[in-house]
Design an enzyme around this catalytic site. Structure first.
Site, short mmCIF file in Angstrom:
data_model
loop_
_atom_site.label_atom_id
_atom_site.label_comp_id
_atom_site.label_asym_id
_atom_site.label_seq_id
_atom_site.Cartn_x
_atom_site.Cartn_y
_atom_site.Cartn_z
CG HIS A 230 -1.96 0.98 1.26
ND1 HIS A 230 -3.03 0.92 0.39
CD2 HIS A 230 -2.16 2.09 2.00
CE1 HIS A 230 -3.83 1.94 0.62
NE2 HIS A 230 -3.33 2.67 1.59
CG ASP A 342 -6.16 3.02 4.14
OD1 ASP A 342 -6.82 2.90 5.17
OD2 ASP A 342 -5.19 3.81 4.03
CG HIS A 554 -6.99 6.64 0.72
ND1 HIS A 554 -6.57 5.91 -0.36
CD2 HIS A 554 -6.17 6.29 1.74
CE1 HIS A 554 -5.56 5.13 0.00
NE2 HIS A 554 -5.30 5.34 1.27
ZN LIG Z 1 -3.93 4.47 2.60
#
Ligand SMILES: [Zn+2]
Length: 1017
Positions: A230, A342, A554
């Protein structure tokens, strides 16, 4: 007597140490701190000091005896735990070879490098974003014994597997016996003696033979493991840092792919690929080759893993449009999956957006972060407001030390075992997915994870693990559950009971985002009307859009980054707005230059909304009233005419009902009274003959709450926030600032602590809408500002505008699900209505709301202190509007009213100059008209490829029925297309439409999005 598991794991560690047959320590290195001035230094070398790039190099000559062996390099950059982005990149013989960070310290040298014998090593070390100092410790080169390594890994993994298996499971004892037998063989009396080496081999044989002899029960779950990292493109680091992180991470992945032919890796976000293309073109080509091979998976759909609460529906469409176009162009494939591990909640329009982009699957882990309610399924059909359904699956891998699922998984017996244990949908499926590798700030899988993964398939009872791709996983999952009648479904949004502050944090970004979305709507619309098919204009718009999309990431749009992240985004928005304005101006002038002008000078007013409307326009520094402009069209008006409208005497305008003072504002429809502290004492609807506010309660109460969440300051508003409440009541100034009989404004100035709030309350002729045009100088920390309207309306639910539609949420606290939704996200409006009457609250750039009981609140400012200590300090500009109405929000036109608040009419001064020379357009014109009260023409844009104009409609009244679009220009061709602007199969009945010479007729179902490519004559 049996060897304990503790003892066996100790033996595994001991073997690991013994496996180092020889080592060389590099006690000195050449080093420089970015100035190119190489100097010989003794290790450890102190380095650091905030955003500096250090270089270390040394040449190593491998002993001849090592050149056929397994040789590794160990580096310790002293990388701290605190995620300051401190990390390095190793070059061997000039070739980018491996990313170095906290979890990646050991690099296995490729065979050809070992055989060559001479190693030119160079490490590029970024010292992180703080001023801290670190140590570059003496690197080591080691010769390893592969068999000891192998045995050590087996002991470790088997011991962990035994720990997972329950005491009543016979496999627990069988495996323990096997470990015992192997360890007993191990002769440690004289380590590295001949008898020791042969005991290692015999122990290995015991394990391998024993495992293959164990019976397989055939009922173990299966699990696909895919490597992943990620990479937040901005968060506790900036985009520049994330670009570096991506190069480091992907270099490591390439090394692991060379080392382990079965290893697979998943990476979303075309934005990251585009950066790699620019920063490391050779690495990008390697990625393309691995993708071709099927081992590097490019998926995920969107341009970035975008927030899904705040972006408009059209923005989300563009995330896919630009994301999938890029993947097609660079990797020759389409995407089938939305990968959103996420993101802080998923709106109820997404399933339809996904379907219409050809995306069939949805993956997240985030709903496991719910504070209150356990989401009941991990595999289910996710159904949107319109009825579209996609297959959703939550990766249920355990997060270490936290009771939630993770996308940063480990790959070891414990993790795969707990993935199965956690999984809530066991009754319908036993096929699982795990994404393993370090993340948030990149890094990715380690060799140890892959080594464990290799062994997992041989372990009985545990999920039978193999490396694969996420898409392969989803296809198999779909095959297994598609026909099951007991596949659960979940209709509506996937609300995250956490991170509710992200609807409000960093208000400036939310405002920029909203402005950009509308500006690009206008720019594309007038560009399309003006017949722009210039490739350069389309490219400019695409560049602008990609910047908008990037900033919807995000941790940017939700406001959860460090201050530098928002300095970067300020610069991006400057560029975004500049591009948008440039295209808009070009579009408007192209249209204006074709309008036949009178000798009488005047202005031309443009209306981009698909209904006739009046409104205020700003032109030449003046605010003027225009009483009606045709739908999606324009009107020219002479100055003389305008003067006449704008000079209506107050008393004559509305039969004497007009009155604007610091105590009272009144028009023919509504009367409001102010309390001495500036709050609303009364809002009286004269038409309905009723009070809007609840008895005994004041309206537009500016409320302050102590906002000190237990954790994740920028992200969270805690449940107990209402406990410490204050009101802004210190009124330091009030005056009538505008009154021309058509519009009146009273300005209130309050102070609170060190902050100042200046608010114009604006009342218009012929309208019940009251605007609260607000400027705030905000100097508070950890204080939440809301505006509250307790209204005399009784309803168990409120309606919230969302992307391409709306939904209802409870105003009660009956269930834990109701209670957990104490802060909710809306787009342009919210509404609370009872039979026959209701109140809407509109906004021009706010998202957080709460409506519980009879009180409607809009959240204005949050001001957390982490990760930005001064978040939301300074100037704020925003407007919210109260819109009391008879009937429902739908019949009262709340949705249209909200568009009008957000999208003002555009006016430009007309150049006079006769009707000759290409001035072929009339003085007043409507390009398109839409018949269908419940259908919005959201988007008019030039088609991405080829000629034609894209028209995108969406239904918002939860109603089905016919829609007729009338075009002033002849329609030459129409094609139904999906959100990617690809033709949809004409066979489907729902896609049918009827084209006339000047009309387009089609049908909509509730909340349906329909898109057409239209070629106009
Ligand atoms: Zn993230």
């Amino acid at each position: 007597m049996k060897l304990s598991l503790v003892k066996i794991k100790q033996l595994a560690d001991h073997l690991q140490r013994l496996s180092v047959l020889g080592s060389m320590t590099l006690s000195t290195c050449m080093a420089h701190s970015g100035d190119g001035n190489w100097q010989e230094r003794s290790c450890p070398i102190v380095y650091g000091g905030g955003r500096t790039m250090w270089h270390f190099k040394q040449t190593v000559e491998l002993p001849a005896a090592w050149r056929e062996g397994l040789v590794t390099m160990r580096f310790d950059l002293d990388v701290p735990k605190d995620r300051t982005a401190c990390e390095g990149l190793l070059f061997v013989n000039g070739r980018r070879s491996f990313g170095l960070d906290r979890n990646h310290k050991e690099y296995v040298l490729p065979e050809d490098a070992v055989r060559g014998g001479t190693l030119e090593l160079e490490v590029e070390a970024f010292a992180g974003i703080t001023e801290n100092l670190y140590q570059f410790k003496a690197p080591q080169v080691c010769l390893l014994d592969p068999m000891m390594q192998e045995l050590s890994m087996w002991l470790k993994n088997l011991a962990e597997a035994v720990e997972c298996l329950e005491l009543h499971d016979p496999a627990h004892y069988k495996l323990h016996d096997l470990l015992h037998d192997a360890c007993i063989r191990l002769d440690l009396f004289a380590p590295r003696s001949d008898s020791f080496f042969s005991s290692v081999q015999s122990a290995l044989e015991v394990i391998q033979g024993g495992l293959s002899a164990l019976p397989r029960d055939g009922f173990a779950p299966t699990l696909i493991a895919v490597g992943h990292s990620h990479i937040d493109i901005a968060y506790l680091w900036t985009i520049a840092d994330a670009r570096r992180k991506s190069v480091h991470t992907f270099t490591t992945i390439m090394a692991l792919m060379d080392q382990y032919p079965e290893f697979t890796y998943f990476q979303s976000m075309p934005q990251i690929y585009a950066y790699i293309e620019e920063d490391a073109p050779d690495l990008f080509r390697q990625i393309q080759a691995r993708a071709q091979e099927g081992r590097w998976e490019v998926e995920g759909g969107m341009w970035v893993e975008s927030d899904c609460n705040i972006p408009s529906g059209e923005s989300l469409v563009r995330q896919f449009l630009h994301g999938m176009r890029y993947v097609k162009e660079k990797f020759g494939k389409s995407c089938e999956m939305l990968w959103m591990p996420d993101v802080f909640g998923y709106n109820a329009a997404l399933p339809q957006i996904l379907k219409q982009c050809g995306i069939r699957y949805f993956m997240t882990t985030k709903l496991s972060w719910n504070e209150v309610n356990d989401f009941p399924h991990d595999t289910f059909g996710w159904v949107g407001i319109d009825g579209s359904e996609v297959l959703a699956h939550y990766i249920s891998a355990p997060e270490r030390n936290l009771d939630v699922y993770t996308y940063n998984g480990f790959l070891d017996p414990k993790s795969v075992w707990q993935t199965w244990e956690n999984y809530k949908s066991k009754a319908i499926n036993d096929h699982l997915l795990i994404a393993f590798g370090h993340g948030d700030g990149g890094g990715g899988p380690t060799a140890e994870m892959v080594e464990s993964g290799r062994r997992m398939a041989a372990l009985p009872r545990l999920p039978q693990t193999k490396f694969g791709t996420a898409l392969e996983y989803f296809r198999e999952l779909e095959r297994r559950v598609r026909l099951r009648e007991d596949l659960p479904s979940w209709k509506g949004e996937l609300y995250l009971e956490f991170h509710r502050g992200t609807y409000t944090s960093q208000a400036k970004n939310k405002r920029f985002n909203r402005q950009s979305e509308w500006l690009y709507r206008e720019a594309e619309l007038w560009g399309a009307v003006a017949n722009f098919h210039d490739v350069r204009v389309l490219e400019r718009l695409a560049d602008g859009w990609k910047l908008i999309l990037k900033n919807q990431f995000h941790d940017i749009l939700p406001g959860s980054g460090i201050p530098e992240v928002f300095e970067d985004s300020d610069r991006d928005y400057e560029q975004i707005l500049a591009i948008g304005r440039e295209v808009l101006e070009a579009g408007l002038s192209a249209v204006a230059s074709r309008i036949a002008a009178d000798d009488e000078p005047g202005i031309v007013v443009f209306n981009s909304l698909p209904w006739d409307r009046g409104g205020w326009v700003e032109v030449d520094g003046r605010t003027l009233w225009v009483d009606s402009v045709p739908a999606l069209g324009y009107r020219t008006i002479s100055w003389k005419e305008l003067e006449a409208w704008s000079r209506v005497p107050a008393s004559a305008s509305v039969g004497g009902a007009w009155s604007i003072s610091t105590e009272k504002m009144e028009n023919e429809l509504i009367r409001i009274l102010f309390a001495p502290n500036g709050q609303l004492l009364s809002v009286f609807d004269k038409q309905a003959n009723r009070e809007v506010l609840a008895p005994g309660e004041a309206g537009n109460v500016l409320e302050l709450f102590e906002d000190r969440p237990i954790r994740n300051d920028a992200w969270n508003i805690d449940y107990d926030f209402p406990l410490k409440r204050r009101e802004v009541t210190e009124l330091v100034g009030v005056q009538v600032v505008f009154d021309n009989g058509l519009r009146g404004a009273v300005q209130f100035t309050w102070t609170w602590n060190r902050s100042t709030i200046v608010q114009k309350v604006i009342v218009h002729r012929d309208s019940k809408r009251i605007d609260f045009d607000t400027r705030v100088d905000w100097q508070e920390r950890q204080v939440l500002l809301k505006a509250a309207f307790p209204v005399d309306v009784q309803s168990a639910y409120a309606t919230y505008d969302i992307q391409f539609g709306n939904l209802q949420r409870s105003t009660l606290k009956n269930t834990s699900w109701d209670e957990a939704q104490f802060e909710m996200c809306a787009q342009k409006w919210v509404d609370l209505s009872e039979g026959g009457y209701g109140v809407s609250l509109l906004n021009d750039c706010k998202y957080g709301h709460d409506i519980k009981g009879h009180t409607m609140r809009i959240t204005l400012i949050k001001s957390g202190i982490y990760p930005d200590p001064l978040a939301d300090h300074g100037d704020h500009t925003f407007c919210y509007s109260l819109f009391p109405h008879q009937g429902s929000w739908h019949t009262a036109g709340t949705n249209r009213e909200a568009y009008e608040v957000n999208i003002p009419l555009q006016a430009r001064v007309m150049e006079s100059g006769g009707s000759s020379g290409g001035r072929d357009l009339p003085k007043e014109y409507s390009y398109l008209q839409v018949e269908g009260e419940h259908v919005m023409l959201e988007t008019v844009k030039p088609a991405e490829a080829g000629n034609g104009v894209i028209l995108r409609f969406h239904e918002y009244g939860n109603q089905r029925g016919p829609v007729t679009v009338r075009s002033a220009r002849p329609i030459k061709a129409v094609e139904a297309v999906n959100l990617l602007e690809e033709p949809v199969s004409p066979l489907a009945e729902a896609d049918a439409f009827k084209m006339g010479e000047h009309s387009l007729e089609f049908r909509v179902t509730p909340y349906q999005i329909r898109t057409f490519r239209v070629v106009l004559g």
